[in-house]
Design a protein around this motif. Structure first.
Motif, mmCIF file in Angstrom:
data_model
loop_
_atom_site.group_PDB
_atom_site.id
_atom_site.type_symbol
_atom_site.label_atom_id
_atom_site.label_comp_id
_atom_site.label_asym_id
_atom_site.label_seq_id
_atom_site.Cartn_x
_atom_site.Cartn_y
_atom_site.Cartn_z
ATOM 1 N N UNK A 60 25.914 14.969 3.357
ATOM 2 C CA UNK A 60 25.928 15.785 2.139
ATOM 3 C C UNK A 60 25.302 17.156 2.420
ATOM 4 N N UNK A 61 24.199 17.172 3.144
ATOM 5 C CA UNK A 61 23.581 18.444 3.514
ATOM 6 C C UNK A 61 24.517 19.303 4.341
ATOM 7 N N UNK A 62 25.244 18.670 5.247
ATOM 8 C CA UNK A 62 26.211 19.395 6.076
ATOM 9 C C UNK A 62 27.336 19.983 5.244
ATOM 10 N N UNK A 63 27.736 19.292 4.183
ATOM 11 C CA UNK A 63 28.801 19.839 3.332
ATOM 12 C C UNK A 63 28.344 21.124 2.634
ATOM 13 N N UNK A 64 27.071 21.196 2.255
ATOM 14 C CA UNK A 64 26.547 22.418 1.638
ATOM 15 C C UNK A 64 26.422 23.529 2.683
ATOM 16 N N UNK A 65 26.043 23.158 3.906
ATOM 17 C CA UNK A 65 25.953 24.150 4.979
ATOM 18 C C UNK A 65 27.330 24.742 5.260
ATOM 19 N N UNK A 66 28.358 23.915 5.301
ATOM 20 C CA UNK A 66 29.722 24.426 5.502
ATOM 21 C C UNK A 66 30.126 25.356 4.369
ATOM 22 N N UNK A 67 29.735 25.020 3.149
ATOM 23 C CA UNK A 67 30.051 25.873 2.016
ATOM 24 C C UNK A 67 29.364 27.232 2.161
ATOM 25 N N UNK B 21 23.051 22.134 -8.374
ATOM 26 C CA UNK B 21 22.539 21.740 -9.690
ATOM 27 C C UNK B 21 21.043 21.438 -9.614
ATOM 28 N N UNK B 22 20.630 20.855 -8.487
ATOM 29 C CA UNK B 22 19.224 20.511 -8.255
ATOM 30 C C UNK B 22 18.788 21.235 -6.985
ATOM 31 N N UNK B 23 17.648 21.882 -7.025
ATOM 32 C CA UNK B 23 17.137 22.569 -5.844
ATOM 33 C C UNK B 23 16.643 21.550 -4.813
ATOM 34 N N UNK B 24 16.514 21.940 -3.527
ATOM 35 C CA UNK B 24 16.107 20.981 -2.494
ATOM 36 C C UNK B 24 14.808 20.248 -2.786
ATOM 37 N N UNK C 59 22.093 8.819 7.208
ATOM 38 C CA UNK C 59 23.330 9.449 7.672
ATOM 39 C C UNK C 59 24.089 10.067 6.500
ATOM 40 N N UNK C 60 24.134 9.357 5.374
ATOM 41 C CA UNK C 60 24.805 9.896 4.198
ATOM 42 C C UNK C 60 24.153 11.173 3.706
ATOM 43 N N UNK C 61 22.831 11.221 3.701
ATOM 44 C CA UNK C 61 22.122 12.430 3.291
ATOM 45 C C UNK C 61 22.402 13.606 4.213
ATOM 46 N N UNK C 62 22.469 13.337 5.505
ATOM 47 C CA UNK C 62 22.804 14.413 6.446
ATOM 48 C C UNK C 62 24.216 14.938 6.217
ATOM 49 N N UNK D 17 15.553 17.579 2.283
ATOM 50 C CA UNK D 17 14.926 18.110 3.502
ATOM 51 C C UNK D 17 15.935 18.916 4.316
ATOM 52 N N UNK D 18 17.165 18.438 4.416
ATOM 53 C CA UNK D 18 18.198 19.157 5.167
ATOM 54 C C UNK D 18 18.467 20.515 4.541
ATOM 55 N N UNK D 19 18.619 20.546 3.227
ATOM 56 C CA UNK D 19 18.891 21.816 2.552
ATOM 57 C C UNK D 19 17.692 22.750 2.604
ATOM 58 N N UNK D 20 16.497 22.208 2.424
ATOM 59 C CA UNK D 20 15.296 23.034 2.496
ATOM 60 C C UNK D 20 15.144 23.642 3.886
ATOM 61 N N UNK D 21 15.389 22.841 4.916
ATOM 62 C CA UNK D 21 15.326 23.351 6.287
ATOM 63 C C UNK D 21 16.351 24.456 6.497
ATOM 64 N N UNK D 22 17.578 24.211 6.063
ATOM 65 C CA UNK D 22 18.636 25.200 6.287
ATOM 66 C C UNK D 22 18.351 26.494 5.542
#
Length: 141
Positions: free
Chosen positions: A42-49, A63-66, A37-40, A126-131
C-alpha cells in the motif's frame, strides 16, 4: 515527472498493488508476514502515485496522514492483546470469536487477524512517513 505513459501505468498499477496488499493481509493471518507485506505494498502504491506528480500532492490526497496510520495500527495491536487478558489467559493469547450471519454461516475472527491489521496500518504509516520525510530532506520535486 510529466510522462503520460507513467501516469497511465500508475493509475492501473496502484489498484493492482492494493488488491495484492489485501490478498497478502487476508492470507497473512494464517501465515507469517501478511500485514507487513500488505502494508509495504500500500505504501508503494502511494509512492508510485507521487512519482507522477509530486510528493506533496500525493500527501494531500491521503485521507489519513502517516502519523494517523501509525496510531491506528498501534491501537489495533493493543486491542488484539486484550481478549487474552480478559479471559485470564497469558498476554497475546489467540482468541477467536464467531459471528453468525444469516444465510452465510459463521465468520470466525481471531485476535491474530486483528494484530495483523494493526501491523498493516502501522507499516503503511511508517512507509509513508519515511518516504515523505526523505523526500522533504532531499528536496525533490
Amino acid at each position: 515527472m510529466n510522462s503520460v505513459l507513467l501516469q497511465i501505468a500508475t493509475k492501473y498499477l496502484k489498484w493492482i498493488l492494493v488488491v495484492f496488499a489485501l490478498i497478502a493481509l487476508f492470507r497473512g493471518h494464517n501465515h507469517p508476514g501478511g500485514g507487513f507485506i500488505g502494508g509495504l505494498l500500500i505504501g508503494l502504491s502511494v509512492v508510485f502515485q507521487s512519482l507522477t506528480s509530486n510528493a506533496q500532492s500525493a500527501k494531500d490526497k491521503l485521507k489519513i496522514q502517516p502519523e494517523g496510520y501509525i496510531s491506528l495500527g498501534l491501537l489495533f495491536i493493543l486491542i488484539s492483546t486484550l481478549p487474552g487478558l480478559f479471559l485470564k489467559d497469558t498476554f497475546m493469547t489467540g482468541v477467536w470469536f464467531s459471528i453468525p450471519f444469516p444465510l452465510l454461516g459463521e465468520l470466525k475472527i481471531g485476535t491474530p487477524f486483528v494484530f495483523d491489521i494493526g501491523v498493516f496500518l502501522a507499516v503503511i504509516g511508517v512507509t509513508l512517513l519515511f518516504f515523505f520525510t526523505f523526500n522533504k530532506v532531499a528536496k525533490w520535486k
